[in-house]
Design an enzyme around this catalytic site. Structure first.
Site, short mmCIF file in Angstrom:
data_model
loop_
_atom_site.label_atom_id
_atom_site.label_comp_id
_atom_site.label_asym_id
_atom_site.label_seq_id
_atom_site.Cartn_x
_atom_site.Cartn_y
_atom_site.Cartn_z
CB SER A 111 -18.80 4.77 4.31
OG SER A 111 -17.78 4.31 5.20
CB CYS B 187 11.54 1.81 22.92
SG CYS B 187 11.99 2.14 21.20
CG ASN C 200 -20.12 9.68 -0.73
OD1 ASN C 200 -20.24 8.94 -1.70
ND2 ASN C 200 -19.66 9.26 0.43
CG HIS D 174 -8.26 6.36 11.14
ND1 HIS D 174 -9.23 6.09 10.23
CD2 HIS D 174 -8.92 6.64 12.29
CE1 HIS D 174 -10.42 6.21 10.80
NE2 HIS D 174 -10.26 6.54 12.06
N GLY E 130 -16.12 12.08 0.78
CA GLY E 130 -15.58 10.77 0.47
C GLY E 130 -15.41 9.83 1.65
NE ARG F 25 -3.61 0.22 2.56
CZ ARG F 25 -4.20 0.56 3.70
NH1 ARG F 25 -4.13 -0.24 4.77
NH2 ARG F 25 -4.86 1.71 3.79
#
Ligand code: APR
Length: 240
Positions: free
Chosen positions: A184, A126, A208, A115, A182, A67
């Protein structure tokens, strides 16, 4: 519909964008729950939880590395660029669920990564944390302290970084205009942000192609893609 909120757009001083995977879809980054979404192909419980990580750290790292390469090859699209442009005229904050860093690469400054970020790593033990600059010789990579490194992202069941979440709640609760782009809004607590703004009497706009859980409480819903809708919307706001 437009005339009703044009005045509100003219007066809006504090503008908050809440964004999700949909704003990066036109940059070639798949969404999660859309037709070609990641969670249609992969089981999030096998790849995006702390248990999955300790069960098979190599598998989880391989997936995040794939990704990360895709994201580093991607470019901000007109949706990201329009948001950073608006910040020249108004007080703009971006509360994003995206870990791709495309808002920052488009020039946005006040970006709150709810996130985490796929271009940052941290130690599982650590306090080491750093930006990833090169690939890894081995997966999972190890920290100087000898323990495993992990992507600095928020997995299912984990709490959001409290400083970032605290700022996000403050921004949402004090904005005049919230533009939800954009997402949900399937995951919490990010899906509470529009509620805080609505409670503060903010004007609510959604961008959206599909209806979402908050569509009912929107003052305006633009059923278009982010790259198509945002430049025009932002031209209108910044023209006042
Ligand atoms: N422009 C605008 N919206 C779009 C576009 C586009 N080009 N393409 C798709 N969308 C919309 C879809 O209709 C959908 O409502 O974007 C939304 C994407 O929703 P999800 O795939 O659920 O992604 P997101 O809302 O960001 O997911 C939230 O869930 O999986 C976790 O941590 C992950 O941050 C993520 C969170």
């Amino acid at each position: 519909m437009w005339d009703k909120i044009l005045d509100k757009l003219q007066d809006a001083k504090k503008i908050v964008f809440v964004t999700g995977a949909g704003i990066s879809q036109e940059s070639g980054i798949p969404t999660f729950r859309g037709k070609d979404g990641l969670w249609r192909k992969y089981d999030p419980m096998q790849l995006a939880t702390i248990d999955a990580f300790y069960d098979n750290p190599k598998l989880v790292w391989e997936w995040y590395e794939e990704r990360r390469r895709n994201i580093l090859d991607a470019k901000p699209n007109p949706g990201h660029l329009a948001i950073s442009e608006l910040a020249k005229y108004r007080d703009v904050s971006v509360l994003t669920q995206n870990i791709d860093g495309l808002h920052q690469r488009a020039g946005s400054k006040n970006v709150y990564e709810l996130h985490g970020s796929i271009i940052t790593i941290k130690c599982t033990v650590c306090s080491f944390k750093d930006k990833i600059t090169t690939g890894f010789l081995q997966l999972p990579p190890l920290c100087k302290c000898g323990n495993m490194l992990r992507p600095d992202v928020v997995w299912f069941g984990e709490t959001l970084p409290q400083d970032v979440w605290g700022s996000a709640m403050e921004k949402a609760s004090s904005c005049d205009l919230m533009i939800v782009v954009g997402t949900s809004l399937a995951v919490s607590p990010a899906n509470l942000l529009p509620v805080y703004a609505k409670q503060n009497g903010a004007t609510m706009i959604e961008v959206n192609p599909e209806p979402t859980a908050v569509s009912q409480s929107m003052d305006l819903s633009l059923r278009e893609s982010a790259a198509n809708a945002l430049p025009g919307l932002i031209d209108t706001i910044s023209s006042f």
